[in-house]
Write an enzyme that holds these catalytic residues in place. Structure first.
Site, PDB file in Angstrom:
ATOM      1  N   LYS A  70       9.686   8.222 -12.764  1.00 48.11           N
ATOM      2  CA  LYS A  70       8.471   7.577 -13.282  1.00 48.11           C
ATOM      3  C   LYS A  70       8.903   6.326 -14.038  1.00 48.11           C
ATOM      4  O   LYS A  70       9.570   6.436 -15.073  1.00 48.11           O
ATOM      5  CB  LYS A  70       7.724   8.541 -14.207  1.00 48.11           C
ATOM      6  CG  LYS A  70       6.449   7.936 -14.771  1.00 48.11           C
ATOM      7  CD  LYS A  70       5.707   8.886 -15.663  1.00 48.11           C
ATOM      8  CE  LYS A  70       4.531   8.162 -16.292  1.00 48.11           C
ATOM      9  NZ  LYS A  70       4.339   8.449 -17.685  1.00 48.11           N
ATOM     10  N   LYS A 108     -10.881  -9.339  15.414  1.00 46.87           N
ATOM     11  CA  LYS A 108     -10.019  -8.144  15.451  1.00 46.87           C
ATOM     12  C   LYS A 108     -10.105  -7.456  16.815  1.00 46.87           C
ATOM     13  O   LYS A 108      -9.113  -6.926  17.317  1.00 46.87           O
ATOM     14  CB  LYS A 108     -10.419  -7.156  14.346  1.00 46.87           C
ATOM     15  CG  LYS A 108      -9.934  -7.593  12.966  1.00 46.87           C
ATOM     16  CD  LYS A 108     -10.346  -6.655  11.847  1.00 46.87           C
ATOM     17  CE  LYS A 108      -9.894  -7.228  10.493  1.00 46.87           C
ATOM     18  NZ  LYS A 108     -10.461  -6.560   9.333  1.00 46.87           N
ATOM     19  N   ILE A 152      -1.184   0.410  13.194  1.00 45.73           N
ATOM     20  CA  ILE A 152      -1.307   1.565  14.104  1.00 45.73           C
ATOM     21  C   ILE A 152      -2.093   1.183  15.362  1.00 45.73           C
ATOM     22  O   ILE A 152      -1.671   1.462  16.491  1.00 45.73           O
ATOM     23  CB  ILE A 152      -2.005   2.746  13.374  1.00 45.73           C
ATOM     24  CG1 ILE A 152      -1.200   3.132  12.122  1.00 45.73           C
ATOM     25  CG2 ILE A 152      -2.179   3.939  14.298  1.00 45.73           C
ATOM     26  CD1 ILE A 152      -1.883   4.139  11.211  1.00 45.73           C
ATOM     27  N   ASN A 171      -6.702   2.884  -1.555  1.00 46.69           N
ATOM     28  CA  ASN A 171      -8.014   2.246  -1.508  1.00 46.69           C
ATOM     29  C   ASN A 171      -9.090   3.317  -1.668  1.00 46.69           C
ATOM     30  O   ASN A 171      -8.776   4.491  -1.846  1.00 46.69           O
ATOM     31  CB  ASN A 171      -8.195   1.475  -0.196  1.00 46.69           C
ATOM     32  CG  ASN A 171      -8.013   2.398   0.997  1.00 46.69           C
ATOM     33  OD1 ASN A 171      -8.799   3.309   1.210  1.00 46.69           O
ATOM     34  ND2 ASN A 171      -6.945   2.178   1.759  1.00 46.69           N
ATOM     35  N   ASP A 222      -2.326  -1.962   4.131  1.00 43.31           N
ATOM     36  CA  ASP A 222      -1.592  -2.997   4.876  1.00 43.31           C
ATOM     37  C   ASP A 222      -0.183  -3.179   4.337  1.00 43.31           C
ATOM     38  O   ASP A 222       0.696  -3.646   5.049  1.00 43.31           O
ATOM     39  CB  ASP A 222      -2.348  -4.327   4.799  1.00 43.31           C
ATOM     40  CG  ASP A 222      -3.618  -4.284   5.637  1.00 43.31           C
ATOM     41  OD1 ASP A 222      -3.552  -3.751   6.763  1.00 43.31           O
ATOM     42  OD2 ASP A 222      -4.666  -4.745   5.151  1.00 43.31           O
TER      43      ASP A 222
HETATM   44  O1  PMT Z   1     -13.677   6.825   4.402  1.00 43.96           O
HETATM   45  P1  PMT Z   1     -15.081   6.412   3.943  1.00 43.96           P
HETATM   46  O2  PMT Z   1     -15.207   6.459   2.435  1.00 43.96           O
HETATM   47  O3  PMT Z   1     -16.151   7.201   4.657  1.00 43.96           O
HETATM   48  O4  PMT Z   1     -15.288   4.894   4.323  1.00 43.96           O
HETATM   49  C1  PMT Z   1     -15.344   4.519   5.660  1.00 43.96           C
HETATM   50  C2  PMT Z   1     -14.556   3.223   5.910  1.00 43.96           C
HETATM   51  C3  PMT Z   1     -15.225   2.059   5.198  1.00 43.96           C
HETATM   52  C4  PMT Z   1     -13.102   3.378   5.439  1.00 43.96           C
HETATM   53  C5  PMT Z   1     -14.541   3.031   7.481  1.00 43.96           C
HETATM   54  O5  PMT Z   1     -15.860   2.905   7.925  1.00 43.96           O
HETATM   55  C6  PMT Z   1     -13.741   1.802   7.876  1.00 43.96           C
HETATM   56  O6  PMT Z   1     -14.210   0.681   7.878  1.00 43.96           O
HETATM   57  N1  PMT Z   1     -12.447   2.023   8.254  1.00 43.96           N
HETATM   58  C7  PMT Z   1     -11.485   0.951   8.505  1.00 43.96           C
HETATM   59  C8  PMT Z   1     -11.026   0.336   7.206  1.00 43.96           C
HETATM   60  C9  PMT Z   1     -10.009  -0.766   7.412  1.00 43.96           C
HETATM   61  O7  PMT Z   1      -8.887  -0.581   7.051  1.00 43.96           O
HETATM   62  O8  PMT Z   1     -10.466  -1.823   8.047  1.00 43.96           O
HETATM   63  P2  PMT Z   1      -9.552  -3.141   8.379  1.00 43.96           P
HETATM   64  O9  PMT Z   1     -10.558  -4.167   8.788  1.00 43.96           O
HETATM   65  O10 PMT Z   1      -8.646  -3.452   7.240  1.00 43.96           O
HETATM   66  O11 PMT Z   1      -8.670  -2.683   9.607  1.00 43.96           O
HETATM   67  C10 PMT Z   1      -9.068  -2.902  10.957  1.00 43.96           C
HETATM   68  C11 PMT Z   1      -8.641  -1.726  11.806  1.00 43.96           C
HETATM   69  O12 PMT Z   1      -7.216  -1.666  11.876  1.00 43.96           O
HETATM   70  C12 PMT Z   1      -9.101  -0.371  11.305  1.00 43.96           C
HETATM   71  O13 PMT Z   1      -9.514   0.399  12.425  1.00 43.96           O
HETATM   72  C13 PMT Z   1      -7.855   0.228  10.674  1.00 43.96           C
HETATM   73  O14 PMT Z   1      -7.836   1.666  10.793  1.00 43.96           O
HETATM   74  C14 PMT Z   1      -6.769  -0.376  11.546  1.00 43.96           C
HETATM   75  N2  PMT Z   1      -5.473  -0.526  10.892  1.00 43.96           N
HETATM   76  C15 PMT Z   1      -5.349  -1.318   9.783  1.00 43.96           C
HETATM   77  C16 PMT Z   1      -4.113  -1.482   9.202  1.00 43.96           C
HETATM   78  C17 PMT Z   1      -2.999  -0.822   9.754  1.00 43.96           C
HETATM   79  N3  PMT Z   1      -1.798  -0.960   9.212  1.00 43.96           N
HETATM   80  N4  PMT Z   1      -3.152  -0.063  10.850  1.00 43.96           N
HETATM   81  C18 PMT Z   1      -4.358   0.101  11.416  1.00 43.96           C
HETATM   82  O15 PMT Z   1      -4.489   0.808  12.415  1.00 43.96           O
END
Ligand code: PMT
Length: 411
Positions: A289, A336, A306, A210, A279
């Site tokens: 490849k 969330k 996580i 991403n 995800d």
């Molecule tokens: O890195 P930058 O370019 O500065 O951009 C910052 C950002 C937009 C990435 C950052 O501010 C941000 O929003 N990070 C979380 C992105 C995300 O994956 O959001 P989510 O809504 O999909 O996930 C919710 C939370 O679960 C997040 O804290 C994520 O780290 C966590 N997660 C998600 C999936 C996973 N398998 N494990 C996780 O821990």
């Protein structure tokens, strides 16, 4: 160690003979790691040439109110918004009076009004002017509004008199500026942060990922260090230097990030999940490849969550998640917060060019059980400091509650 690394300082130079020290101040601020943007009043430019300051700061110096160059290049509001600190040194009696009145009659005064960040002044004037009730009243008003006043010192003055009103020496001003960022709010605490994207291999050369740059998470690591914490940063693949005093662990894929975080989470006081963790991953990465085909079907399986696994630990840290949303930001983030059993969640709107992924700026909505705070659009460095301050407050509040009520479940 450079105490002002990555700090953008807007240095205002006003009409005082101490303006000549501005040259040394610019040099020392840059030696301490700061990026310096000089803005001068007409009076300031009478005492030292803009050219000298331009050569030392490595940037054009801005002089006049709303001149075409300033407006075309950045705009005065943008100049103010980008600054981590507005520092007026020397601050003349006249400038302090204008600041106290909230005037916007030149570029520098306008910038001070337009800035949402910290403002510091280093007064410099004749001892008589300094001790005038009018000047002291102005200083009092400014202090009440949260303006930091550095000095002045006392001693021999350019006019031949001796007494208070001398601008502090540049090295003292640099030290006081740096101290504004070292809050000590998380002194002795251990903070774990994850940041950046993950790369999920499809074959030997291709991956799913991403647009996360890691900027938000790295800014948080820097702010947490400045707050006195021992910081461990688990980073996905990004092109950013490691902030000073931060222990960095590099990973590629979500499963590696999961292992690196879970191995350390129990010994931490605070965990902040700023990473954009993929995800999904390929159920079976292709060998070598993969050759081009008319159609390729890829089976994806879910990666471990996580955050969810951290809050499920029998002894888990105070846990702060992020929520990256394109719509219904607050509703989805609140969901969330509950689903992942978080202490706080930081929502940001993504999919817009001027904030979120990749951008230097962001806008945050911080939510917790029974509370919310909006951190308006601004540079990620400043937002990170504001967020760390808020996290320290909420963490402290939960600790106090835990002490009042005995060992809290799960903590
Ligand atoms: O890195 P930058 O370019 O500065 O951009 C910052 C950002 C937009 C990435 C950052 O501010 C941000 O929003 N990070 C979380 C992105 C995300 O994956 O959001 P989510 O809504 O999909 O996930 C919710 C939370 O679960 C997040 O804290 C994520 O780290 C966590 N997660 C998600 C999936 C996973 N398998 N494990 C996780 O821990």
């Amino acid at each position: 160690m450079k105490r002002l690394t990555n700090k953008r300082i807007l240095l205002g130079i006003t009409g005082s003979v101490a303006a000549y020290k501005g040259a040394d101040l610019v040099r020392r601020l840059r030696d301490a790691g700061a990026e310096v943007q000089v803005v001068m009043t007409r009076g300031g430019a009478e005492f030292i040439t803009p050219l000298t300051l331009q050569a030392l700061s490595g940037r054009p110096v801005f002089l006049h109110h709303l001149d075409t160059e300033t407006e075309a290049a950045m705009g005065h509001i943008s100049l103010a918004r980008r600054a981590d600190l507005v520092l007026i040194a020397p601050a003349s009696a006249d400038f302090l009076a204008r600041l106290a009145q909230g005037r916007a009659d030149d570029l520098l005064a306008t910038l001070c009004l337009a800035s949402a960040g910290p403002l510091a002044v280093a007064p410099a004037m004749n001892r008589q002017m300094w001790s005038q009730p009018a000047t002291q009243d102005n200083l009092q008003r400014l202090r009440q509004r949260g303006v930091h006043v550095f000095g002045p010192g006392s001693g021999g003055q350019a006019c031949g008199e001796t007494g208070p009103g001398r601008m502090l020496e540049p090295q003292e001003i640099v030290a006081l500026s740096a101290a504004l960022f070292d809050t000590g709010l998380l002194q002795g605490r251990r903070v774990l942060i994850d940041a950046g994207p993950t790369h999920e291999d499809i074959d030997a050369v291709r991956y799913l990922s991403n647009r996360s740059s890691g900027k938000m998470g790295f800014a948080l690591a820097e702010a947490a260090v400045e707050a006195g914490a021992a910081v461990t940063l688990v980073s996905g693949p990004v092109a950013l230097p490691t902030p000073e005093r931060v222990t960095r662990i590099d990973v590629r894929a979500a499963e590696q990030m999961h292992a690196a975080v879970l191995d350390r989470a129990q010994e931490q006081d605070i965990f902040i999940a700023a990473a954009a963790v993929s995800d999904y991953r390929a159920a079976q990465p292709l060998p070598g490849k993969a050759k081009k085909q008319a159609r390729l079907t890829l089976e994806l399986v879910r990666n471990p969550d996580i955050l969810r696994d951290v809050t499920a630990l029998p002894r888990h840290p105070f846990t702060v998640g992020f929520a990256a949303e394109t719509e219904n930001v607050e509703d989805y983030a609140r969901a969330k917060l509950r689903d992942k059993a978080l202490d706080m969640i930081v929502a940001n709107e993504v999919g817009r060019g001027d904030r979120g992924f990749e951008s230097d700026d962001n806008e945050l909505l911080v939510l917790w059980e029974g509370g919310r705070k909006r951190l308006p659009l601004g540079p990620k460095g400043r937002l990170a400091r504001e967020l760390i301050t808020l996290i320290a407050e909420r963490y402290g509040a939960e600790e106090d509650t835990a002490q009042d009520t005995g060992p809290a479940a799960g903590q």
